[in-house]
Enzyme design. Structure first.
Site, PDB file in Angstrom:
ATOM      1  N   PHE A 178      41.520 -16.823  42.582  1.00 39.89           N
ATOM      2  CA  PHE A 178      40.366 -16.005  42.939  1.00 39.89           C
ATOM      3  C   PHE A 178      39.904 -16.334  44.351  1.00 39.89           C
ATOM      4  O   PHE A 178      39.850 -17.508  44.736  1.00 39.89           O
ATOM      5  CB  PHE A 178      39.189 -16.280  41.995  1.00 39.89           C
ATOM      6  CG  PHE A 178      39.427 -15.941  40.555  1.00 39.89           C
ATOM      7  CD1 PHE A 178      39.231 -14.648  40.088  1.00 39.89           C
ATOM      8  CD2 PHE A 178      39.844 -16.917  39.655  1.00 39.89           C
ATOM      9  CE1 PHE A 178      39.444 -14.342  38.749  1.00 39.89           C
ATOM     10  CE2 PHE A 178      40.058 -16.618  38.321  1.00 39.89           C
ATOM     11  CZ  PHE A 178      39.858 -15.319  37.867  1.00 39.89           C
ATOM     12  N   ASP A 179      39.559 -15.301  45.100  1.00 37.15           N
ATOM     13  CA  ASP A 179      38.781 -15.486  46.321  1.00 37.15           C
ATOM     14  C   ASP A 179      37.343 -15.791  45.892  1.00 37.15           C
ATOM     15  O   ASP A 179      36.975 -15.604  44.728  1.00 37.15           O
ATOM     16  CB  ASP A 179      38.859 -14.212  47.163  1.00 37.15           C
ATOM     17  CG  ASP A 179      38.025 -14.288  48.426  1.00 37.15           C
ATOM     18  OD1 ASP A 179      37.857 -15.397  48.976  1.00 37.15           O
ATOM     19  OD2 ASP A 179      37.513 -13.237  48.865  1.00 37.15           O
ATOM     20  N   GLY A 180      36.525 -16.253  46.836  1.00 40.71           N
ATOM     21  CA  GLY A 180      35.143 -16.577  46.511  1.00 40.71           C
ATOM     22  C   GLY A 180      34.197 -15.413  46.720  1.00 40.71           C
ATOM     23  O   GLY A 180      33.918 -14.637  45.806  1.00 40.71           O
ATOM     24  N   PHE A 291      43.393 -12.402  43.447  1.00 40.13           N
ATOM     25  CA  PHE A 291      42.316 -11.424  43.641  1.00 40.13           C
ATOM     26  C   PHE A 291      41.580 -11.720  44.939  1.00 40.13           C
ATOM     27  O   PHE A 291      41.131 -12.852  45.169  1.00 40.13           O
ATOM     28  CB  PHE A 291      41.308 -11.501  42.487  1.00 40.13           C
ATOM     29  CG  PHE A 291      41.863 -11.123  41.140  1.00 40.13           C
ATOM     30  CD1 PHE A 291      42.032  -9.794  40.781  1.00 40.13           C
ATOM     31  CD2 PHE A 291      42.206 -12.109  40.218  1.00 40.13           C
ATOM     32  CE1 PHE A 291      42.538  -9.442  39.529  1.00 40.13           C
ATOM     33  CE2 PHE A 291      42.703 -11.768  38.966  1.00 40.13           C
ATOM     34  CZ  PHE A 291      42.869 -10.434  38.624  1.00 40.13           C
ATOM     35  N   ASP A 293      39.008  -9.614  48.234  1.00 37.36           N
ATOM     36  CA  ASP A 293      38.368  -8.385  48.714  1.00 37.36           C
ATOM     37  C   ASP A 293      38.804  -8.017  50.121  1.00 37.36           C
ATOM     38  O   ASP A 293      38.430  -6.959  50.628  1.00 37.36           O
ATOM     39  CB  ASP A 293      36.839  -8.530  48.675  1.00 37.36           C
ATOM     40  CG  ASP A 293      36.321  -9.503  49.729  1.00 37.36           C
ATOM     41  OD1 ASP A 293      35.414  -9.138  50.490  1.00 37.36           O
ATOM     42  OD2 ASP A 293      36.841 -10.640  49.794  1.00 37.36           O
TER      43      ASP A 293
END
Length: 315
Positions: A178-180, A291, A293
């Protein structure tokens, strides 16, 4: 709410308890490579596409970007049931498709060919198929259509856009990165960065250090995944989760770590990249899905063969 036009129950797979399962919905273009068929649909229409799928219904479709992720999820189910055959907290996979049942036979046959344990195939004629996600208890939705992903996010379902790409099939255990900011966390600090620059964002993080970061669009899925992760000791877990964020560990990492602790979300490893490219560390982790954004980060991951899913913040 109306049911999908046609739901095919896979009788070869033991049906999961929908109140306990972690339900993942994938579209056909996310799990299989349907780029040629999709091009045919766009250029020659639905009838020609349906004829093509019916004529090739016994020819398995090649794997798509989310294929290895679904296989790894099955591996987790296997390990859970080995530990406790009565366990009901399992992954449950369903396919959500705009195909008609007639053209969908090839999808079902392809899943059977690869031994994919998909419990349901939902063939939906409505333009917005995401209206059925909540009724199926879906916790994560993966699609190759941006409109679908945005509609799912608006409905409060964790969702991400999958691009067709070449994938280096990783081994087990299931590894999820995961990105933050704007993925696990809200985009509050990103907004400060856009308005006030890096120094303003660092000052904001220091001032807010004791206050957890807001929830991002994939926090709910990550929490469900974390609860499954807790069923195992760290050494024997078939699930590994990672945080790979552009934040710097020195100036902006403390609040992120405190937030994860406050949420009770276990993360196996955290990498604070301080703006450095994420591709090299992702190549080392070899996740089944990543993942983020940022499209530049997605591109960097794709360049090293990492299956990637974009979480759009501008729907």
């Amino acid at each position: 709410m109306a049911e999908p036009e046609s739901t095919v129950i896979n009788t070869n797979v033991k049906q999961k308890d929908p109140s306990r399962a972690l339900v993942i919905a994938v579209t056909t273009r996310a799990i299989f490579n349907l780029e040629e068929e999709h091009k045919l649909y766009l250029e020659k229409g639905k009838e020609e596409y349906t004829r093509h799928q019916q004529a090739n219904q016994d020819k398995p479709l090649p794997p798509g970007t989310a294929f290895a992720f679904i296989q790894a999820v099955q591996y987790v189910n296997k390990k859970i049931l080995e530990s406790n055959p009565a366990e009901r907290d399992l992954f449950d996979i369903l396919v959500l498709s705009n195909n008609s049942p007639e053209s969908g036979v090839r999808i079902i046959n392809s899943a059977k060919h690869y031994g994919l344990e998909i419990s349901k195939f939902c063939f939906v004629s409505d333009e917005d198929s995401t209206q059925y996600l909540k009724s199926h208890g879906v916790k994560l939705f993966l699609s190759a259509d941006r409109t679908d992903v945005c509609n799912a996010l608006r409905r409060g379902v964790s969702a991400a856009l999958v691009f067709q790409q070449e994938v280096q099939a990783p081994s087990t255990p299931l590894r999820v990165v995961f990105d933050g900011d704007a993925v696990l966390f809200s985009n509050e600090t990103d907004q400060i960065f856009q308005e006030q620059g890096l120094e303003g964002a660092v000052q904001y993080e220091r001032a807010m250090e004791a206050i957890p970061i807001g929830e991002g669009p994939l926090k709910a899925f990550a929490m469900h995944l974390g609860n499954m992760r807790k069923k195992f000791g760290q050494e024997k877990s078939p699930i590994r989760t990672y945080l790979v964020t552009a934040r710097s560990g020195r100036d902006m990492g403390i609040r992120a770590i405190k937030t994860l602790r406050e949420w009770g979300l276990p993360i196996d490893e955290a990498f604070f990249m301080d703006g450095a490219p994420k591709g090299p560390i992702l190549a080392q982790i070899q996740p089944h899905i990543f993942f983020d954004d940022g499209l530049h980060n997605i591109q960097g991951a794709q360049n090293v063969g990492v299956p990637s899913a974009w979480v759009p913040s501008c729907c």
